[in-house]
Design an enzyme around this catalytic site. Structure first.
Site, mmCIF file in Angstrom:
data_model
loop_
_atom_site.group_PDB
_atom_site.id
_atom_site.type_symbol
_atom_site.label_atom_id
_atom_site.label_comp_id
_atom_site.label_asym_id
_atom_site.label_seq_id
_atom_site.Cartn_x
_atom_site.Cartn_y
_atom_site.Cartn_z
ATOM 1 N N GLU A 120 0.846 -1.194 0.000
ATOM 2 C CA GLU A 120 0.000 0.000 0.000
ATOM 3 C C GLU A 120 0.880 1.243 0.000
ATOM 4 O O GLU A 120 1.920 1.271 0.659
ATOM 5 C CB GLU A 120 -0.873 -0.048 1.260
ATOM 6 N N GLU A 127 -2.145 11.585 3.461
ATOM 7 C CA GLU A 127 -2.794 11.064 4.654
ATOM 8 C C GLU A 127 -2.377 11.890 5.861
ATOM 9 O O GLU A 127 -1.224 12.299 5.989
ATOM 10 C CB GLU A 127 -2.428 9.603 4.905
HETATM 11 C C1 NAG Z 1 -9.071 4.859 4.673
HETATM 12 O O1 NAG Z 1 -7.743 5.170 4.406
HETATM 13 C C2 NAG Z 1 -6.722 4.600 5.166
HETATM 14 C C3 NAG Z 1 -5.468 4.843 4.411
HETATM 15 O O2 NAG Z 1 -4.854 5.902 4.878
HETATM 16 C C4 NAG Z 1 -6.871 3.126 5.385
HETATM 17 O O3 NAG Z 1 -5.912 2.669 6.295
HETATM 18 C C5 NAG Z 1 -8.259 2.811 5.820
HETATM 19 O O4 NAG Z 1 -8.396 1.416 5.869
HETATM 20 C C6 NAG Z 1 -9.238 3.396 4.872
HETATM 21 N N1 NAG Z 1 -10.580 3.038 5.185
HETATM 22 C C7 NAG Z 1 -11.327 2.477 4.267
HETATM 23 C C8 NAG Z 1 -12.681 2.070 4.638
HETATM 24 O O5 NAG Z 1 -10.957 2.320 3.147
#
Ligand code: NAG
Ligand code: NAG
Length: 315
Positions: free
Chosen positions: A134, A139
């Site tokens: 990832e 962020e």
């Molecule tokens: C939203 O973004 C973060 C990445 O920064 C991730 O860790 C998290 O799982 C995400 N939530 C969803 C529902 O995608």
């Protein structure tokens, strides 16, 4: 006469050399305004990070105006009108994931505004959610002024990168960190996230992913150094001319290629959870508890939105 001739032939040699070594990328996907509805799926799923959020589907998002597209504007936001019931999973918000996946590519994200305010945890990232690899491009939480870009691998990814031991300690030593614990780097700019980014009109984030490296760049909106191919959304880009990336993950101590799959582009906005909740919420000077604040002060989320001018993918 003789001198000018020799300069000309040298210039010609230099030009042909450049055209051999440069790696340029051609535009494959332009995602602007209503184009987001063709390029992305709206995922109404439980937040894997247990944020105080309720991700809605596309028709709900459009009917509640949580996503909105017009001209070269795409808005993605959380509800900022209603108190949230304690028995629900949280505040209505949106998570979108590109229909296409990309392997070796460049993406340029032209962003005017990102969600700001206590309890917010927005992200623009690229991953394949079925695997671990990832890359979090944008962020952060609770309106901090600097982005934290992070490269993640599986627990057995066997991938190390040179990063500061403590992200926010200026005197922290550079160590070889195992990226299964997240290898995070901040851009120097203190207008790369949150309120400071928004007050400055945002800017451009770009990623270049090759079999042997992952690089990220950030340029503030009015930075004179923003490359013309980025600024103008040109039909090809040449990252070799973009200057020093703020994030440069190499394959010296890491098999980048085996750690990363074909990735979706994902944009999401969650609240609280592991990162924006306690103790970061209190440390940011935010009032009360994160869940109480998110549930009971809808008006505080009027600036909890992305305004994206466009996403361009090059391959
Ligand atoms: C939203 O973004 C973060 C990445 O920064 C991730 O860790 C998290 O799982 C995400 N939530 C969803 C529902 O995608
Ligand atoms: C929907 O959101 C857009 C963008 O924020 C705004 O311009 C528009 O007025 C909103 N529409 C309604 C009906 O609230």
């Amino acid at each position: 006469m003789k001198i000018s001739l020799s300069i000309t032939s040298k210039a010609l040699v230099a030009l042909s050399f450049v055209s051999v070594v440069k790696a340029d990328y051609k535009l494959s996907d332009t995602i602007v305004g209503k184009g987001f509805y063709d390029a992305f799926n709206w995922l109404a799923i439980p937040d894997p990070t247990h944020g105080r959020v309720n991700y809605v589907d596309q028709s709900t998002a459009q009917s509640q105006n949580l996503t909105y597209a017009s001209g070269n504007t795409f808005i993605l936001r959380a509800n900022f009108k209603d108190v949230v019931s304690g028995s629900s999973s949280g505040r209505n918000s949106v998570r979108i994931e590109s229909k296409k996946r990309f392997t070796y590519h460049v993406t340029v994200y032209d962003v005017r505004h990102i969600p700001q305010g206590c309890g917010t945890w927005p992200a623009i990232w690229e991953t394949d959610t079925r695997f671990y690899g990832e890359i979090d491009i944008v962020e952060g939480v609770n309106s901090e002024p600097q982005d934290a870009a992070t490269f993640w691998t599986a627990p057995d990814g066997n991938c190390k990168q040179r990063v500061k031991q403590e992200l926010d300690d200026p005197s922290s030593p550079i160590i070889l960190k195992d990226c299964s614990e997240g290898c995070a780097v901040r851009p120097e700019s203190r207008k790369s996230f949150g309120t400071a980014f928004n007050d400055n009109g945002g800017g451009w984030y770009a990623i270049e992913r090759s079999p042997t490296f992952v690089k990220l760049w950030f340029w503030e909106r009015n930075n004179a150094a923003v490359p013309a191919d980025v600024k103008n959304g040109q039909s090809s880009v040449e990252p070799a001319g973009w200057g020093e990336p703020f994030f440069d993950m190499t394959n010296d101590n890491c098999d980048i290629d085996s750690n990363l799959k074909a990735h979706n582009l994902i944009i999401n906005l969650t609240f609280c959870g592991a990162y924006a909740g306690s103790p970061q919420f209190e440390n940011a000077g935010c009032p009360g508890t994160c869940q109480g604040f998110v549930d009971n002060t809808p008006g505080a989320f009027d600036k909890a939105y992305f305004d994206i001018a466009g996403i361009r993918v090059y391959q």
